[in-house]
Design a protein around this motif. Structure first.
Motif, PDB file in Angstrom:
ATOM      1  N   ILE A  44      -4.986  -0.109 -72.854  1.00 31.09           N
ATOM      2  CA  ILE A  44      -5.392  -1.365 -73.466  1.00 31.09           C
ATOM      3  C   ILE A  44      -4.326  -2.436 -73.234  1.00 31.09           C
ATOM      4  O   ILE A  44      -3.137  -2.148 -73.092  1.00 31.09           O
ATOM      5  CB  ILE A  44      -5.658  -1.216 -74.981  1.00 31.09           C
ATOM      6  N   ASN A  45      -4.793  -3.662 -73.170  1.00 26.10           N
ATOM      7  CA  ASN A  45      -3.930  -4.835 -73.136  1.00 26.10           C
ATOM      8  C   ASN A  45      -3.750  -5.283 -74.569  1.00 26.10           C
ATOM      9  O   ASN A  45      -4.697  -5.741 -75.210  1.00 26.10           O
ATOM     10  CB  ASN A  45      -4.594  -5.933 -72.295  1.00 26.10           C
ATOM     11  N   THR A  46      -2.531  -5.145 -75.092  1.00 25.67           N
ATOM     12  CA  THR A  46      -2.296  -5.464 -76.495  1.00 25.67           C
ATOM     13  C   THR A  46      -2.246  -6.965 -76.757  1.00 25.67           C
ATOM     14  O   THR A  46      -2.169  -7.386 -77.907  1.00 25.67           O
ATOM     15  CB  THR A  46      -0.985  -4.830 -76.994  1.00 25.67           C
ATOM     16  N   GLY A  47      -2.279  -7.759 -75.674  1.00 21.94           N
ATOM     17  CA  GLY A  47      -2.314  -9.204 -75.874  1.00 21.94           C
ATOM     18  C   GLY A  47      -1.703  -9.999 -74.750  1.00 21.94           C
ATOM     19  O   GLY A  47      -2.213 -11.048 -74.374  1.00 21.94           O
ATOM     20  N   ASP A  48      -0.604  -9.513 -74.193  1.00 19.86           N
ATOM     21  CA  ASP A  48       0.093 -10.281 -73.162  1.00 19.86           C
ATOM     22  C   ASP A  48       0.457  -9.425 -71.953  1.00 19.86           C
ATOM     23  O   ASP A  48       1.379  -9.752 -71.209  1.00 19.86           O
ATOM     24  CB  ASP A  48       1.360 -10.918 -73.749  1.00 19.86           C
ATOM     25  N   ALA A  49      -0.263  -8.351 -71.737  1.00 18.74           N
ATOM     26  CA  ALA A  49       0.052  -7.466 -70.611  1.00 18.74           C
ATOM     27  C   ALA A  49      -0.287  -8.119 -69.286  1.00 18.74           C
ATOM     28  O   ALA A  49      -1.300  -8.811 -69.153  1.00 18.74           O
ATOM     29  CB  ALA A  49      -0.709  -6.150 -70.740  1.00 18.74           C
ATOM     30  N   THR A  50       0.572  -7.910 -68.310  1.00 14.72           N
ATOM     31  CA  THR A  50       0.224  -8.240 -66.930  1.00 14.72           C
ATOM     32  C   THR A  50      -0.504  -7.051 -66.328  1.00 14.72           C
ATOM     33  O   THR A  50      -0.461  -5.933 -66.860  1.00 14.72           O
ATOM     34  CB  THR A  50       1.469  -8.545 -66.098  1.00 14.72           C
ATOM     35  N   GLY A  60       5.547  -2.675 -71.341  1.00 12.00           N
ATOM     36  CA  GLY A  60       5.298  -4.095 -71.533  1.00 12.00           C
ATOM     37  C   GLY A  60       4.220  -4.310 -72.568  1.00 12.00           C
ATOM     38  O   GLY A  60       4.270  -3.756 -73.669  1.00 12.00           O
ATOM     39  N   GLY A  61       3.210  -5.096 -72.209  1.00 12.78           N
ATOM     40  CA  GLY A  61       2.113  -5.352 -73.140  1.00 12.78           C
ATOM     41  C   GLY A  61       0.961  -4.389 -73.011  1.00 12.78           C
ATOM     42  O   GLY A  61      -0.092  -4.595 -73.618  1.00 12.78           O
ATOM     43  N   ALA A  62       1.115  -3.321 -72.244  1.00  5.13           N
ATOM     44  CA  ALA A  62       0.056  -2.334 -72.048  1.00  5.13           C
ATOM     45  C   ALA A  62       0.357  -1.081 -72.852  1.00  5.13           C
ATOM     46  O   ALA A  62       1.519  -0.686 -73.007  1.00  5.13           O
ATOM     47  CB  ALA A  62      -0.082  -1.977 -70.575  1.00  5.13           C
ATOM     48  N   GLN A  63      -0.699  -0.443 -73.359  1.00  5.03           N
ATOM     49  CA  GLN A  63      -0.519   0.718 -74.218  1.00  5.03           C
ATOM     50  C   GLN A  63      -1.620   1.744 -73.973  1.00  5.03           C
ATOM     51  O   GLN A  63      -2.774   1.388 -73.703  1.00  5.03           O
ATOM     52  CB  GLN A  63      -0.564   0.294 -75.693  1.00  5.03           C
ATOM     53  N   VAL A  64      -1.240   3.024 -74.060  1.00  5.46           N
ATOM     54  CA  VAL A  64      -2.240   4.085 -74.093  1.00  5.46           C
ATOM     55  C   VAL A  64      -2.897   4.045 -75.465  1.00  5.46           C
ATOM     56  O   VAL A  64      -2.214   4.037 -76.493  1.00  5.46           O
ATOM     57  CB  VAL A  64      -1.598   5.465 -73.844  1.00  5.46           C
ATOM     58  N   ALA A  80       0.494  -5.646 -63.717  1.00  5.66           N
ATOM     59  CA  ALA A  80       1.591  -4.747 -63.338  1.00  5.66           C
ATOM     60  C   ALA A  80       1.964  -3.834 -64.502  1.00  5.66           C
ATOM     61  O   ALA A  80       2.272  -2.656 -64.303  1.00  5.66           O
ATOM     62  CB  ALA A  80       2.800  -5.555 -62.874  1.00  5.66           C
ATOM     63  N   ASP A  81       1.935  -4.366 -65.728  1.00  6.65           N
ATOM     64  CA  ASP A  81       2.182  -3.530 -66.910  1.00  6.65           C
ATOM     65  C   ASP A  81       1.139  -2.416 -67.001  1.00  6.65           C
ATOM     66  O   ASP A  81       1.473  -1.248 -67.221  1.00  6.65           O
ATOM     67  CB  ASP A  81       2.097  -4.368 -68.191  1.00  6.65           C
ATOM     68  N   ILE A  82      -0.129  -2.795 -66.840  1.00  7.88           N
ATOM     69  CA  ILE A  82      -1.223  -1.840 -67.014  1.00  7.88           C
ATOM     70  C   ILE A  82      -1.183  -0.760 -65.945  1.00  7.88           C
ATOM     71  O   ILE A  82      -1.257   0.442 -66.240  1.00  7.88           O
ATOM     72  CB  ILE A  82      -2.575  -2.577 -67.006  1.00  7.88           C
ATOM     73  N   GLU A  83      -1.023  -1.179 -64.692  1.00  5.81           N
ATOM     74  CA  GLU A  83      -0.975  -0.205 -63.609  1.00  5.81           C
ATOM     75  C   GLU A  83       0.285   0.648 -63.697  1.00  5.81           C
ATOM     76  O   GLU A  83       0.257   1.856 -63.460  1.00  5.81           O
ATOM     77  CB  GLU A  83      -1.055  -0.893 -62.257  1.00  5.81           C
ATOM     78  N   GLY A  84       1.402   0.015 -64.048  1.00  2.00           N
ATOM     79  CA  GLY A  84       2.648   0.770 -64.201  1.00  2.00           C
ATOM     80  C   GLY A  84       2.554   1.795 -65.304  1.00  2.00           C
ATOM     81  O   GLY A  84       3.070   2.914 -65.175  1.00  2.00           O
ATOM     82  N   LEU A  85       1.890   1.441 -66.398  1.00  2.51           N
ATOM     83  CA  LEU A  85       1.681   2.397 -67.478  1.00  2.51           C
ATOM     84  C   LEU A  85       0.854   3.577 -66.985  1.00  2.51           C
ATOM     85  O   LEU A  85       1.186   4.742 -67.248  1.00  2.51           O
ATOM     86  CB  LEU A  85       0.972   1.711 -68.645  1.00  2.51           C
ATOM     87  N   GLY A  86      -0.214   3.275 -66.240  1.00  2.00           N
ATOM     88  CA  GLY A  86      -1.041   4.350 -65.715  1.00  2.00           C
ATOM     89  C   GLY A  86      -0.268   5.288 -64.805  1.00  2.00           C
ATOM     90  O   GLY A  86      -0.427   6.514 -64.877  1.00  2.00           O
TER      91      GLY A  86
END
Length: 324
Positions: free
Chosen positions: A285-291, A272-276, A293-299
């Motif tokens: 990092i939140n690239t701008g519009d991450a939820t 989503g809007g989350a990136q390593v 859930a995006d951040i935790e899911g990425l982790g």
């Protein structure tokens, strides 16, 4: 994340992605509010108060006027609801469903830091690390320079045994003042916290309100030079100008989390809007519009890929709180 305190923007919305903040059944204040002088807010958005700039609302947000106000509030609450203390919101993912119970935000009334002995300083729980380190420097107290390199505030450092550049809070803490969930104010020595790596024995719902640190005699110029070295190292290696939450995973024994993530091919990986981070792979990092859930899911996806590649199960260092 940066060494400067993040702006305190309390606006409820900054875009259309903010979650709904309705909380069923939370109609009346959780305690009698007579004589309570701080601000008590229902359904309070938290995304503006955390460095990832994502997540839901607190059922209740309490910003106490001072220590006495906080103590009275917690006495009246009497442990009847979950309590979470919030400083600068640096090492924190607030999930999109919000945080149950009461979030207690310790602001300016808890951010004083003063020299209280030849080699000791006393800091409120809301004191940023850079202020604690600078206060020690100006007084010629060495050994606290590493606090310059930790994003966040003293309350979080004490609870999580914050550390950087080879040192941690367990090395310098004398004792801390804590309000227990039932409202009792106690002073706990370092030994009672039973520190391990990024962990203490403080009970859930206990709120650190101040701490005393001890260093050694030093030269202010040399201390300042070490602080500058730490600041430069952070600037060169970490994505300080992004919406991030600091180091994501604990370093496994004898290994570096960032290296394990990199070797698993996760540099720049997105959900989503989350990136390593491309700059430092132990930062999300939140690239701008991450939820959240995006951040935790990425982790979690990074943890899975690292495990498949190396057999190492990374542990979260960032705290994840609230409802999914």
């Amino acid at each position: 994340m940066s060494d400067m305190v993040q702006p305190d923007d309390r606006s409820d919305r900054d875009d259309g992605s903010a979650p709904t903040c309705a909380v069923e059944g939370a109609v009346d204040a959780p305690v009698p509010i007579a004589d309570i002088r701080g601000d008590l807010t229902r359904d309070a958005p938290l995304k503006k108060l955390v460095w990832f700039k994502s997540g839901g609302c607190a059922d209740w947000l309490f910003e106490p006027a001072d220590l006495a106000d906080l103590k009275l509030f917690m006495e009246r609450l009497g442990g009847s609801m979950p309590i979470m203390a919030l400083g600068l919101g640096s090492n924190l993912i607030v999930r999109d469903g919000g945080v149950p119970g009461v979030v207690i935000r310790l602001g300016k009334p808890f951010s004083e830091c003063e020299v209280t002995g030849d080699t000791t300083i006393t800091c409120g729980a809301g004191t940023p690390g850079i202020l604690a380190a600078s206060t020690a420097r100006d007084a010629g107290i060495a050994g606290l320079e590493f606090l310059r390199g930790i994003p966040g505030t003293v309350g979080g450092f004490v609870r999580m045994n914050g550390g950087a550049y080879g040192r941690e809070v367990a090395d310098i803490l004398i004792d801390c003042d804590v309000i227990m969930p039932d409202g009792e104010l106690v002073t706990l020595p370092n030994s009672d916290l039973k520190y391990t790596y990024r962990h203490s024995a403080l009970p859930e719902g206990a709120v650190v309100v101040s701490a005393r640190f001890e260093g050694t005699p030093g030269d202010p110029e040399e201390i300042g030079a070490e602080m500058d070295r730490i600041a430069e190292a952070r600037e060169n290696s970490q994505p300080l100008r992004t919406k991030t939450g600091g180091s994501t995973f604990k370093n496994p024994g004898g290994m570096k989390a960032w290296q394990l993530v990199d070797e698993a091919g996760c540099r720049g990986f997105k959900v989503g809007g989350a990136q390593v981070s491309e700059k430092h792979t132990n930062f999300l990092i939140n690239t701008g519009d991450a939820t959240s859930a995006d951040i935790e899911g990425l982790g979690e996806e990074v943890r899975e890929r690292v495990f498949r590649n190396s057999g190492v199960a990374l542990e979260w260092e960032i705290q994840r709180v609230g409802r999914p």
